[in-house]
Structures are given as C-alpha cells and as structure tokens.
Design an enzyme around this catalytic site. Structure first.
Site, PDB file in Angstrom:
ATOM      1  CE  LYS A  59      71.992  70.868  -2.435  1.00 57.35           C
ATOM      2  NZ  LYS A  59      73.013  70.137  -3.181  1.00 57.35           N
ATOM      3  CE1 TYR A 106      74.672  75.322 -10.780  1.00 57.81           C
ATOM      4  CE2 TYR A 106      73.980  73.999  -8.894  1.00 57.81           C
ATOM      5  CZ  TYR A 106      74.224  74.115 -10.262  1.00 57.81           C
ATOM      6  OH  TYR A 106      74.023  73.040 -11.082  1.00 57.81           O
ATOM      7  CG  ASP A 120      67.989  77.898  -4.357  1.00 53.33           C
ATOM      8  OD1 ASP A 120      67.649  76.915  -3.683  1.00 53.33           O
ATOM      9  OD2 ASP A 120      68.779  77.832  -5.320  1.00 53.33           O
TER      10      ASP A 120
HETATM   11  N1  PMP Z   1      69.956  75.508  -5.512  1.00 57.83           N
HETATM   12  C1  PMP Z   1      70.960  75.423  -4.635  1.00 57.83           C
HETATM   13  C2  PMP Z   1      71.099  76.471  -3.582  1.00 57.83           C
HETATM   14  C3  PMP Z   1      71.852  74.355  -4.703  1.00 57.83           C
HETATM   15  O1  PMP Z   1      72.865  74.282  -3.830  1.00 57.83           O
HETATM   16  C4  PMP Z   1      71.676  73.366  -5.702  1.00 57.83           C
HETATM   17  C5  PMP Z   1      72.605  72.182  -5.830  1.00 57.83           C
HETATM   18  N2  PMP Z   1      73.735  72.147  -5.090  1.00 57.83           N
HETATM   19  C6  PMP Z   1      70.613  73.507  -6.591  1.00 57.83           C
HETATM   20  C7  PMP Z   1      69.771  74.577  -6.462  1.00 57.83           C
HETATM   21  C8  PMP Z   1      70.366  72.501  -7.659  1.00 57.83           C
HETATM   22  O2  PMP Z   1      69.942  71.295  -7.104  1.00 57.83           O
HETATM   23  P1  PMP Z   1      70.159  69.903  -7.863  1.00 57.83           P
HETATM   24  O3  PMP Z   1      71.620  69.643  -7.889  1.00 57.83           O
HETATM   25  O4  PMP Z   1      69.373  68.937  -7.027  1.00 57.83           O
HETATM   26  O5  PMP Z   1      69.575  70.047  -9.231  1.00 57.83           O
END
Ligand code: PMP
Length: 426
Positions: free
Chosen positions: A266, A143, A238
């Site tokens: 985060k 994700y 990511d």
């Molecule tokens: N990349 C990863 C690996 C994530 O875990 C998340 C959210 N859990 C995102 C991108 C997207 O981040 P956001 O919810 O702050 O848009």
C-alpha cells in the site's frame, strides 16, 4: 447511482466477474451499485457523472498523502520518461529500501514484490523454508491477501461474503493453517503447547484492519513475541495496512515489538503496485540467489513504482506528519461518536492513528466474533445515506476508513454533519 456509472457498470459486467476487478468494489455488502471514478485530487474523488465525494477509502490505504499529490505525480512522470521497466537493477530500489529501513530497522534485508498478497505468500514460504516446519498460525478475520495458505477464516471481502474458505483452496493446504481468535493469548499458548514443533510462524496484522479496525490488547503483541521465540517459530507482522500508517515505523514502532519478518504494501508504493517482505538477515539470506527458497518477479522493484514510493515516504518524513494525522482522525472519531450518541445508537468507534471503524453494536469489538455482532444492514443504510451526501466510506462494515494529510478540518466537519443527518434519517 448516476446514469454514466450505471452504464459503465453494466458494460464492465460483460468483461469482469461482477463487473469489478476486486470483489468488495461491487458494493455487494452495502447494496446498490458502485460509482465509477473519473479522477481524484487531494481528499476528493469525482465520479463518471461529475459528482464529487470526500473519500475515506483512500484506495484501501495507500493514499496517505491524498490523491494525485504533486510530488508523487512529478516523480512518476520523471521515472516514466526514463523507461517503465528494465528487468535489471536500479538505484531507485536501493533508495527506497534505505527509506524503508530507516523507519523499519527490523527489515535488515528485504525484497520488493508487486502486491501485499505476493509479500505475504512469499513470507510464508520463507518461514517454512527457514524453520523446516509446515504449519502457520493466523487469526480469524485477519486478511493477508489471497494466497491459498492464508485464505482461511480471512476477513475483508471474504468475511463480508460469508465465504471464509474459498473454493479451490485444497484441504491439505488449509489444514496447515491454524486459526485462532485475535487478542487471545491463551489460545496461542494452547496451540503451541499441543503443536509447537510443527509451527513455522505466527502471522498477524498487529492492528487488525480487515475485520474493521481492532487494536491489539495491551500485552497481546508482547505475548506473541515471547511465545514464538520460546518455540523457535517466527513472528510475522503483516503491516501492509499499518506500515507508515499508524506511525512512520508502523505498529512495530508504535507498540515497541520487533518481529522476525514483516510484510509491507500500500503506502510504500505511493499508489502504484508494490509489496515488500523482509526481516532478519539470517532468514532473508536463505532466499534465492543466496539460498534455496525461490521467489522472483518480472516487475519487482519497478522503477515507476519505486519513484512513487520514494516521493511518498520522503513527504511523510516532514516533522509533525503523524501528529497532524492523529489530530484530524481524532476529530472525526469524536464527531462520529457524538452523532451516534445524539441518534441514540449504540456504536463502537475503534481507531488507531488515521485508521478507524465505527461498528454498529453495543458490544466492544476485540476480535472477529465481536466484530460480527455489528449490524451490517444498518451500516449499509448509513453508507448509502453518506454517499448521497457526498461522503465515500468503505463499502462494508468490516473495513477501515482511512484519513490522509489532504483531509482538512472542513472535510471532517462536513462529514460529521452528513453523519448526523444520515443517522437521524434512518
Ligand atoms: N495484508 C493486509 C493486512 C491487507 O490489508 C491486504 C489488502 N487489503 C493484503 C495483505 C493484500 O494486499 P494486496 O491487496 O495488495 O494483494
């Protein structure tokens, strides 16, 4: 669920789809209704009915210092008193960038944005703009936020709801996203052999977190590095979850692999909305105003968010931080494994540093397909039994539990006792 939470949920459903502002919060994957949070401190959340929980969601990753850490709260208060947004540069952005670059030297240049989604969406545009290619390779169950190009066979909420491809994502866009099984280098080699000239980048969570925790197989990240380099494609890590989580310098430090580009989020926002993307200077200098790849943001580099992030990253610099996280997390993983063994239940406890998932399956979990062998209904029952015993886990089998520096051995031991009871009472 408590009476007040129930009332608040019903009222919220009049304003928000499903009563929530992010789908997994609705508890659809585990059954029951969500509690509404009134306040939080350290490792604990207190709900609207005054019930307190040991929290392993940690706002889905950011709260590595625990909730309402005094240093972070003081930094936010001081920043707010100086004004909350200017739309003009500040020294705070540079201070935060310096802290990030010390930990992540591969971010030679970076941009602050306001979420992980925005970071990943922007990095894909940069990869396409820099290489002049359109296709993106991602992994099933990975994700990377909800941008159109990346919402294809995604994990997290999309996985739980069994809607891997969202309605509203044009087919033409989805077609440019090639999805492969995680940890499968042969599949990566094959797709590059067939379509290497079309591929702008491989984007991966270096430790998967959104199908539950799945570590990279030895050699997997090294292989991605070699293959992308050989074909002139970019390697994007990511590290929205793993950055400052599995090591100060994220998975790239822990596994010793240098990607071309990285996304963060985060933890770098200290609980406020921040995302970061960046990488090699040569690539990032193609971004406006220097180059022709456009990306901008009214609240990007927001001073209050920067102040929270700086206080968080500075606190994490204390010696021994990651050893403490490792030790407390290992204690939890071992305790959960023992509780499952005692209940004669087959489980796989996957853990990297302070992120872990206990899958209810006898099959080792190495990718999306094996994650899906887990018994999600059994997880749901376990989740609810833990909640009754004052422990808040992620409301889905396919998510990570996060520990923080505020979690004590007493918290962890109480969690293990609760798990023993929860598993025995099934
Ligand atoms: N990349 C990863 C690996 C994530 O875990 C998340 C959210 N859990 C995102 C991108 C997207 O981040 P956001 O919810 O702050 O848009």
């Amino acid at each position: 669920m408590g009476e007040r939470s129930r009332q608040l949920f019903q009222e919220a459903a009049r304003y928000f789809p499903g009563g929530v502002n992010s789908p997994v919060r609705a508890f659809g994957a585990v059954g029951g209704e969500p509690f509404f949070v009134a306040h939080a401190l350290g490792s604990r959340l207190t709900d609207a009915d005054g019930r307190t929980y040991i929290d392993y969601v940690g706002s889905w990753g950011p709260m590595i210092l625990g909730h309402a850490h005094p240093r972070v709260v003081a930094a936010i208060q001081a920043a707010a008193e100086a004004g909350t947004s200017y739309g003009a540069p500040t020294e705070l952005e540079t201070r935060q960038a310096r802290l990030i670059q010390v930990a992540f030297p591969s971010l030679e240049r970076m941009r602050f944005v306001s979420s992980g989604t925005e970071a990943c969406m922007s990095v894909v545009r940069v990869a396409r703009g820099f290489t002049g290619r359109a296709a993106i390779v991602k992994f099933e169950g990975g994700y990377h936020g909800h941008a159109d190009s990346l919402l294809v066979k995604a994990g997290s909420g999309a996985m739980t709801f069994g809607v891997p491809d969202s309605l509203g994502v044009p087919e033409a866009i989805a077609r440019a996203t090639l999805t492969l099984p995680f940890n499968d280098l042969e599949a990566v080699r094959a797709v590059f052999a067939a379509r290497g000239r079309e591929i702008a980048a491989v984007i991966t969570e270096p430790v998967a977190g959104n199908m539950g925790v799945v570590p990279p197989r030895p050699g997997f990240l090294e292989g991605l590095r070699e293959i992308t380099r050989a074909h002139g494609a970019l390697l994007i890590f990511d590290e929205v979850i793993t950055g400052f989580r599995v090591a100060q310098g994220g998975a790239q430090q822990r596994y010793g692999i240098v990607p071309d580009m990285t996304c963060l989020g985060k933890i770098v926002g200290g609980g406020l909305p921040v995302g970061v993307y960046g990488g090699r200077a040569e690539i990032m200098e193609q971004v406006a105003p220097l180059g022709g790849i456009y990306q901008a943001g009214t609240l990007s580099g927001n001073p209050v968010a920067m102040a929270a992030g700086i206080a968080t990253l500075e606190t994490l610099q204390a010696p021994g931080t990651y050893q403490v996280l490792e030790a407390i997390s290992a204690r939890l993983a071992e305790g959960l494994a023992a509780a499952a063994a005692r209940a004669r239940l087959a489980t796989q406890i996957n853990r990297v540093g302070s992120m872990l998932t206990g899958f209810f399956t006898a099959t080792p979990v190495t990718n999306y397909a094996t994650a899906k062998t887990a018994d999600a209904a059994r997880y749901g029952a376990f989740f609810r039994a833990m909640l009754e015993r004052g422990v808040s886990l992620a409301p889905s089998q396919f998510e990570a539990a996060f520990l923080s520096l505020a979690h004590t051995t007493d918290d962890v031991d109480a969690t293990i006792v609760a798990a023993r009871e929860a598993l025995a009472s099934r």
